[in-house]
Design an enzyme around this catalytic site. Structure first.
Site, PDB file in Angstrom:
ATOM      1  N   ARG A 202       0.846   3.782  -3.255  1.00 38.69           N
ATOM      2  CA  ARG A 202       0.222   5.090  -3.002  1.00 38.69           C
ATOM      3  C   ARG A 202       1.264   6.183  -2.753  1.00 38.69           C
ATOM      4  NH1 ARG A 202      -5.543   3.765  -0.106  1.00 38.69           N
ATOM      5  NH2 ARG A 202      -5.532   1.535  -0.467  1.00 38.69           N
TER       6      ARG A 202
ATOM      7  N   THR B 256      -0.648   0.730 -10.289  1.00 39.93           N
ATOM      8  CA  THR B 256      -1.990   0.236  -9.942  1.00 39.93           C
ATOM      9  C   THR B 256      -2.770   1.220  -9.071  1.00 39.93           C
ATOM     10  OG1 THR B 256      -3.216  -1.730  -9.250  1.00 39.93           O
ATOM     11  CG2 THR B 256      -1.297  -1.095  -7.897  1.00 39.93           C
TER      12      THR B 256
ATOM     13  N   GLU C 112       0.824  -1.215   0.000  1.00 42.61           N
ATOM     14  CA  GLU C 112       0.000   0.000   0.000  1.00 42.61           C
ATOM     15  C   GLU C 112       0.853   1.258   0.000  1.00 42.61           C
ATOM     16  OE1 GLU C 112      -3.028  -0.075  -0.592  1.00 42.61           O
ATOM     17  OE2 GLU C 112      -3.853  -1.985   0.101  1.00 42.61           O
TER      18      GLU C 112
HETATM   19  C1  DMJ Z   1      -6.184   0.701  -4.955  1.00 43.04           C
HETATM   20  O1  DMJ Z   1      -5.383   0.886  -3.876  1.00 43.04           O
HETATM   21  C2  DMJ Z   1      -5.449   0.051  -6.094  1.00 43.04           C
HETATM   22  O2  DMJ Z   1      -6.128   0.263  -7.282  1.00 43.04           O
HETATM   23  C3  DMJ Z   1      -5.244  -1.410  -5.890  1.00 43.04           C
HETATM   24  O3  DMJ Z   1      -4.668  -2.020  -7.004  1.00 43.04           O
HETATM   25  C4  DMJ Z   1      -6.553  -2.084  -5.597  1.00 43.04           C
HETATM   26  N1  DMJ Z   1      -7.258  -1.452  -4.523  1.00 43.04           N
HETATM   27  C5  DMJ Z   1      -7.419  -0.027  -4.548  1.00 43.04           C
HETATM   28  C6  DMJ Z   1      -8.595   0.468  -5.349  1.00 43.04           C
HETATM   29  O4  DMJ Z   1      -9.667  -0.324  -5.387  1.00 43.04           O
END
Ligand code: DMJ
Length: 647
Positions: free
Chosen positions: A282, A635, A278
């Site tokens: 992020r 992602t 995470e």
């Molecule tokens: C986000 O933190 C990212 O997209 C991750 O790959 C999946 N979960 C959340 C959004 O749903």
């Protein structure tokens, strides 16, 4: 009394009929006809009857008013079917409504049609506001203003269409040549509409930011209902996640105040545990993305700092990283109850660490995440390229084998196979080979169609047993497939992307709030009357981005307006059911209850980092606003550069 005044067809007729006088000569004629008829042979009678019937049919059909009437009836029936398709998702195809100019029924009527979802942009813009959650307390004034603007736009659109079909000969000709090709005016109008949608996204961002600023400034997540905040890593998660979104949306003022906080307040020298995955996607991803967009070294310095502090996670017996790191102490550990890590987590940090190596010229980061990929590539326990959900940090083997999903705990493994290949300039063949094999594995083992409408969906597999369960998280897949096709992978991937995109849209459209639940189950039995079922525990919506993300890719690559229409509809419903009047948006508990969607009192950082960013890019007409041949999104929607060919 009444009858005497209407004697022409009551008193007189009855009297004559009763006396028998009126029908005397007619009776005689009838008797003689009957006698003649009886004298005819059976064949003669049949011939006459046949001719009479034939004449009658011809007469009826040649009478224009009658044929028109029948045509009218069948057209009406068709319309009704389409309408019920809209309501119940029934019939095939079209599953989705055509963009008709039609005024929505009054609100009371809409309430009687609880599943009515799906009209595209123009139709939606006429939708009446109302029955939003009593807790969310919409910004009514702003909505009213927006609605008027919307209606003005619709009127203008209507005018364009009408003009084109009326007196202007040249335009009429154009239409004859290719009725589907948009006219210049229509193109201008789409641009106009898109600009308005983009502005609506900026407005949504400002509203979300206001809540964060007022009640959660510098903290991880806003709790908009209680006007407070929650901490996860105590690193200003929402602020950092949102930096490049503000840059992309052109929100300079907001960006500058956030940057000032990063410069003066953001410190990673803290005795705190963070989740490796995470914080990588992020925070590290957010800082690197912002660095590349702005060129500001502040963000690179911060990225280096957090990146190096996360490295202890890789100090494990197997080199498969632990899930958690204390970034102050430099100590990593698995969760208390297991020594396993999640497969998606250890295989979806590569884009960020590889990029960190490139920009710092320090190979240690890339080496660490590369080792994970190399090991996972070689592991037993895959099914046609599909991976289980857990991997052990001691022995580096998959655990909990036999369970396969494209949803939680495995999803971004597939996404990062493709994206690492793209990031590296499409030279690292292992990644694309594993990706292609996995997509074949999905097609072979997990792809099914729902009943009654044949929506294509990706289910799950547990020890050979198929389950028609699909997480909203799986909705990243249409976008990823489309991105692959754009990069030269099989065109059929794009076909599958389009089918899955429609399914993901239906996961929104078929809910009473027009917002998708976290998890759906598809019906596969003949005779089911709805495609999608939602279990009680799965009815929440966390403001997730995956469907909007895929809409963005699909629109970028196909330019099909319907993807924008769907996006607009979803944005409207976020505004309707999740917007909190004092600022911010909240995740909700029940997407099936438009009267009380039940707020969860949390705005996830990805709503600003991803969802609103993808909305904005969906409506942007500028293909260079994050050119997909130059950038690859991690992602969490942070854009990282595709490496130049010379490197
Ligand atoms: C986000 O933190 C990212 O997209 C991750 O790959 C999946 N979960 C959340 C959004 O749903």
């Amino acid at each position: 009394m009444h009858s005497t005044s209407r004697q022409d067809y009551i008193s007189v007729n009855f009297a004559d009929k009763g006396s028998g006088k009126y029908n005397n000569s007619k009776q005689w004629r009838r008797q003689s006809c009957l006698r003649k008829w009886k004298q005819l042979s059976r064949l003669q009678r049949s011939l006459i009857l046949f001719t009479l019937v034939l004449l009658l049919i011809c007469g009826v059909l040649s009478y224009p008013a009658v044929t028109e009437h029948f045509k009218g009836l069948s057209a009406g029936d068709e319309e009704k079917d389409t309408e019920s398709n809209r309501v119940l998702g029934r019939g095939s195809p079209p599953l989705l409504p055509e963009p008709v100019k039609r005024v929505q029924p009054p609100l009371q009527e809409q309430k009687r049609l609880p599943n009515k979802r799906g009209p595209p942009i123009l139709q939606n813009r006429l939708q009446k506001k109302g029955n939003a959650s009593d807790v969310q307390v919409e910004n009514k004034a702003a909505d009213g203003r927006k609605e008027n603007e919307d209606e003005a736009l619709i009127r203008r659109h209507g005018a364009v269409i009408d003009t084109d079909h009326a007196s202007d000969g040249t335009k009429g000709e154009e239409h004859k040549k290719d009725p589907k090709a948009p006219t210049d005016q229509e193109l201008r109008l789409h641009t106009d509409l898109a600009a308005n949608c983009s502005e609506a996204v900026r407005e949504a961002f400002r509203h979300a930011w206001k809540g964060y600023k007022d009640f959660a400034w510098g903290h991880d997540e806003l709790r908009p209902i209680s006007k407070s905040y929650s901490e996860w890593f105590s690193l200003g998660l929402t602020l950092v996640d949102a930096l490049d979104t503000m840059w992309i949306l052109g929100l300079k003022e907001e960006f500058e105040e956030a940057k000032a906080w990063v410069a003066t307040e953001l410190s990673f020298n803290k005795n705190i545990d963070v989740n490796l995955f995470e914080s990588t996607i992020r925070i590290l991803g957010g800082l690197l993305g912002t660095y590349h967009l702005t060129g500001d070294a502040l963000f690179l310095d911060k990225a280096k700092d957090i990146g190096s502090r996360l490295m202890p996670a890789f100090n494990t017996p197997s080199k498969i990283p632990y899930s958690d790191v204390n970034i102050g102490k430099g100590i990593a550990h698995p969760p208390r109850w297991t020594s396993d890590s999640t497969v998606a987590e250890v295989t979806s940090i590569q884009l960020e660490f590889r990029e960190l190596s490139r920009v710092t010229q320090d190979p240690q980061y890339q080496a660490a995440v590369g080792e994970v990929m190399a090991q996972v590539h070689k592991l037993d326990g895959k099914l046609d390229g599909l991976v289980p959900m857990f991997i052990n940090t001691n022995n580096g083997q998959f655990t909990h084998q036999g369970i396969y999903t494209l949803g939680a705990r495995a999803d971004s493994y597939y996404e990062y196979l493709l994206k690492q290949w793209i990031q590296g300039g499409k030279k690292e063949n292992q990644f694309v080979e594993d990706y292609l094999q996995a997509i074949e594995g999905v097609k072979k083992n997990m792809l099914q169609k729902s009943s009654p409408n044949g929506l294509t969906f990706v289910g799950e597999l547990s020890h050979g047993q198929f389950s028609p369960k699909m997480d909203h998280l799986v909705c990243f897949l249409p976008g990823t497939l489309a991105l692959g096709a754009h990069n030269g992978l099989p065109a059929e991937h794009m076909d599958l992307a389009k089918q899955l995109m429609e399914t993901c849209y239906q996961m929104y459209a078929q809910m009473e709030t027009g917002l998708s639940p976290e998890i759906v189950h598809f019906n596969m039995h003949q005779g089911s009357n709805r495609d999608i079922e939602v279990k009680l525990a799965d009815r929440h919506n966390l403001l997730r981005p995956e469907t909007v993300e895929s809409l963005f890719y699909l629109y970028r690559f196909t330019k099909d307006q319907k993807y924008r229409d769907w996006g607009w509809e979803i944005l409207k419903n976020f505004n309707k059911y999740t917007k909190v009047s004092s600022g911010g948006y909240t995740s909700i508990n029940n997407v099936r209850d438009p009267d009380y969607p039940s707020p969860r009192d949390k705005m996830e950082s990805f709503f600003l980092g991803e969802t609103l960013k993808y909305f904005y890019l969906l409506f942007s007409d500028d293909p260079n606003l994050i050119n997909l041949d130059q950038y690859v999104f991690n992602t969490e929607a942070h854009p990282l550069p595709i490496w130049p060919a010379t490197e």
